[in-house]
Design an enzyme around this catalytic site. Sequence first.
Site, short mmCIF file in Angstrom:
data_model
loop_
_atom_site.label_atom_id
_atom_site.label_comp_id
_atom_site.label_asym_id
_atom_site.label_seq_id
_atom_site.Cartn_x
_atom_site.Cartn_y
_atom_site.Cartn_z
N GLU A 17 0.85 -1.19 0.00
CA GLU A 17 0.00 0.00 0.00
C GLU A 17 0.89 1.23 0.00
O GLU A 17 1.93 1.27 0.65
CB GLU A 17 -0.90 0.01 1.24
CG GLU A 17 -1.79 1.25 1.34
CD GLU A 17 -2.73 1.20 2.53
OE1 GLU A 17 -3.74 0.50 2.44
OE2 GLU A 17 -2.42 1.85 3.55
N THR A 48 -4.10 4.84 -1.32
CA THR A 48 -5.15 5.34 -0.44
C THR A 48 -5.81 6.58 -1.01
O THR A 48 -5.36 7.16 -2.00
CB THR A 48 -4.60 5.64 0.96
OG1 THR A 48 -3.59 6.66 0.86
CG2 THR A 48 -4.00 4.39 1.59
N TYR A 49 -6.88 6.98 -0.36
CA TYR A 49 -7.74 8.07 -0.84
C TYR A 49 -7.91 9.08 0.29
O TYR A 49 -8.25 8.70 1.42
CB TYR A 49 -9.10 7.47 -1.21
CG TYR A 49 -10.09 8.37 -1.90
CD1 TYR A 49 -9.98 8.63 -3.27
CD2 TYR A 49 -11.16 8.93 -1.21
CE1 TYR A 49 -10.91 9.42 -3.93
CE2 TYR A 49 -12.09 9.73 -1.86
CZ TYR A 49 -11.97 9.97 -3.22
OH TYR A 49 -12.90 10.74 -3.86
N ALA A 51 -9.13 12.06 2.87
CA ALA A 51 -10.39 12.32 3.56
C ALA A 51 -11.27 13.24 2.72
O ALA A 51 -10.82 14.25 2.20
CB ALA A 51 -10.13 12.97 4.92
N GLY A 107 -14.91 5.07 4.94
CA GLY A 107 -14.05 6.18 5.34
C GLY A 107 -14.30 6.56 6.79
O GLY A 107 -15.38 6.32 7.34
N TYR A 144 -12.10 -6.59 9.67
CA TYR A 144 -11.39 -6.29 10.91
C TYR A 144 -11.30 -7.51 11.82
O TYR A 144 -12.26 -7.83 12.53
CB TYR A 144 -12.09 -5.13 11.63
CG TYR A 144 -12.22 -3.91 10.74
CD1 TYR A 144 -11.25 -2.92 10.76
CD2 TYR A 144 -13.28 -3.79 9.85
CE1 TYR A 144 -11.35 -1.82 9.92
CE2 TYR A 144 -13.38 -2.70 8.99
CZ TYR A 144 -12.42 -1.72 9.04
OH TYR A 144 -12.51 -0.64 8.19
N HIS A 148 -14.22 -3.84 14.06
CA HIS A 148 -14.21 -2.40 13.84
C HIS A 148 -14.59 -1.70 15.14
O HIS A 148 -15.45 -2.17 15.88
CB HIS A 148 -15.21 -2.03 12.74
CG HIS A 148 -15.09 -0.62 12.27
ND1 HIS A 148 -15.60 0.45 12.97
CD2 HIS A 148 -14.51 -0.08 11.16
CE1 HIS A 148 -15.35 1.57 12.33
NE2 HIS A 148 -14.68 1.28 11.23
#
Length: 282
Positions: A17, A48-49, A51, A107, A144, A148
């Site tokens: 990543e 990644t993207y 916020a 997000g 997760y 989460h």
Amino acid sequence: MKIKDIINNKKVTVSFEVFPPKQWDKIANTKKIVEEMVKDKPSFMSVTYGAAGTTSGFTTEIANAIKEGGVEPLSHLTCLTSTKEKIDSVLDELEANGIENVLALRGDIPKDFEMGENQYFHHAFELVNEIKARGKFCVGAACYPEKHEEAPNMDTDIYWLKKKMEMGAEYAVTQLFYDNRKYFDFVERARQAGVTIPIIPGIKPFKKLSQLSIIPKTFKVDLPEELTQEVLKCNTDAEAQQVGIEWCVQQCKELIAHGVPSLHFYSVGATDSIREVAKQIY
């Protein structure tokens, strides 16, 4: 090539990543990092993207750099603070650039953010459904092993993972973890609940003494007692990094022995450690 085909080839693959920069004047430096990382020939690399989509254009730029380096890019996409029009625009951009793999995420909830009456997206499964409706993208989702932080219990968390699968997610990538038993138990419970898609373990080598407190606080995961005790014996970050590499190598070897479909490394701040780990397990 679509991620589902990469991870279904019966050979354990490795992926990395990378984070796009927050400012455009840093884009060249990030591309240099990409140039080095593609030399290790990962099966794919995720980007990644930002916020609220603040760096969506940067994400595509870096995804293109990955593609130019001969590696398949996986573009993250978050939806909570986005309109349908914004998501459509980003997907149009990805499609125009020949990027066919998307990791669909809700997000994080921004500070002081409130759901409006006209809120289009509330959950990641809605984004999965939106992307799959186009018929062109291979879509992944997050999961997760230690739950989460917003989920009241593990059963509820797995319910939402199954919902993502039902909407079209073709694989899932886990949050980072340091105790393989947590991953194995999670996968078993997910299978019992009817989740059939591949579940890729997310890995990040421990690197600094300060991470003893930072990692649990930031990622809401536990550090195994054995790892904690070994780190506490260290006097420097260099010593802690070596402990982290050794732990990660053993962690990866055990995961491979148990037949995981792929290993996904979270590389921010740990690129050198990851390259060393990769050398030792392949």
